[in-house]
Design a protein around this motif. Sequence first.
Motif, PDB file in Angstrom:
ATOM      1  N   ILE A 120       0.880  -1.164   0.000  1.00  0.00           N
ATOM      2  CA  ILE A 120       0.000   0.000   0.000  1.00  0.00           C
ATOM      3  C   ILE A 120       0.915   1.211   0.000  1.00  0.00           C
ATOM      4  O   ILE A 120       1.820   1.307   0.839  1.00  0.00           O
ATOM      5  N   HIS A 175      -2.335   6.428  -1.522  1.00  0.00           N
ATOM      6  CA  HIS A 175      -2.188   6.788  -2.928  1.00  0.00           C
ATOM      7  C   HIS A 175      -2.593   5.649  -3.857  1.00  0.00           C
ATOM      8  O   HIS A 175      -3.352   5.844  -4.782  1.00  0.00           O
ATOM      9  N   HIS A 176      -2.071   4.456  -3.616  1.00  0.00           N
ATOM     10  CA  HIS A 176      -2.499   3.311  -4.424  1.00  0.00           C
ATOM     11  C   HIS A 176      -2.310   2.008  -3.675  1.00  0.00           C
ATOM     12  O   HIS A 176      -1.616   1.954  -2.662  1.00  0.00           O
ATOM     13  N   VAL A 177      -2.982   0.971  -4.191  1.00  0.00           N
ATOM     14  CA  VAL A 177      -2.785  -0.378  -3.665  1.00  0.00           C
ATOM     15  C   VAL A 177      -2.192  -1.203  -4.787  1.00  0.00           C
ATOM     16  O   VAL A 177      -2.634  -1.116  -5.938  1.00  0.00           O
ATOM     17  N   LEU A 204      -6.632   3.828  -7.202  1.00  0.00           N
ATOM     18  CA  LEU A 204      -5.527   3.594  -8.138  1.00  0.00           C
ATOM     19  C   LEU A 204      -4.936   2.229  -7.814  1.00  0.00           C
ATOM     20  O   LEU A 204      -4.430   2.011  -6.712  1.00  0.00           O
ATOM     21  N   VAL A 205      -5.069   1.301  -8.751  1.00  0.00           N
ATOM     22  CA  VAL A 205      -4.613  -0.086  -8.542  1.00  0.00           C
ATOM     23  C   VAL A 205      -3.395  -0.340  -9.414  1.00  0.00           C
ATOM     24  O   VAL A 205      -3.422  -0.087 -10.620  1.00  0.00           O
TER      25      VAL A 205
END
Lengths: 136, 136
Positions: free
Chosen positions: B8, B77-79, B126-127
């Motif tokens: 993450i 922010h993303h994962v 966001l992925v």
Amino acid sequence: MITRINHIAIVVEDLDAALGFWRDALGLPLDKTEENPGENVTIAFLPIGEAEIELLEPTDPASGIGKYLAKKGAGMHHVCVEVTGIDAVIERLVAHGVEMINETPRVRDEGTRYAFVHPKSAFGVLVELYELPEGP
Amino acid sequence: MITRINHIAIVVEDLDAALGFWRDALGLPLDKTEENPGENVTIAFLPIGEAEIELLEPTDPASGIGKYLAKKGAGMHHVCVEVTGIDAVIERLVAHGVEMINETPRVRDEGTRYAFVHPKSAFGVLVELYELPEGP
């Protein structure tokens, strides 16, 4: 002691539409979907490795999650960190000046003890601590 | 096939201050801190179970992460989801109408292949997809 990420919670407007991405397109299995009347959400649980993706759809726009969705839109809501000895973890956090939303853990029906760290102490991230009940 | 959450990523203004929470107060180990000049960030890697927390501090306010921080503030922010067979995973996503930021995986120095899903196709998240290089 911190053991793992238990889950990442993602707020969505429409659970079925979100399952179209996470389950159907990406291919994660759907373990179950359940209502959580206490928090006014329906939750879909999708296991991923040792963790889960939890998709939360608010059932009441006036609830905490409902207001979050209206204000910030769909997206990541919190990260849940699994611990052993949650009381000692909280004590250590507080000793470091961290502000807790729950200084005393709350308890879910199945025995999980949990507490949230205030995002202002975790640099914008809502962090949940989870201590699972001991097995039989 | 999806195997686990790899990391993450959390955007922060000040890495040292954020380590005060994640490492010092919460107690996660700090594996390493490194510059990523390509993305204009300094990254701290904190293992947690089979995954990692990555703290990203932008080194240039005009970079993508720098602008994100200025606009949205610190936070998740993303994962990053680890997969095997990233080309087949992307093909399946595209077949389901998912918009990719990278339809062709990019490659990091150490051989990791990665691609981002556009957040509008993943309901605000966001992925990142990651395929690690095969071991020796």
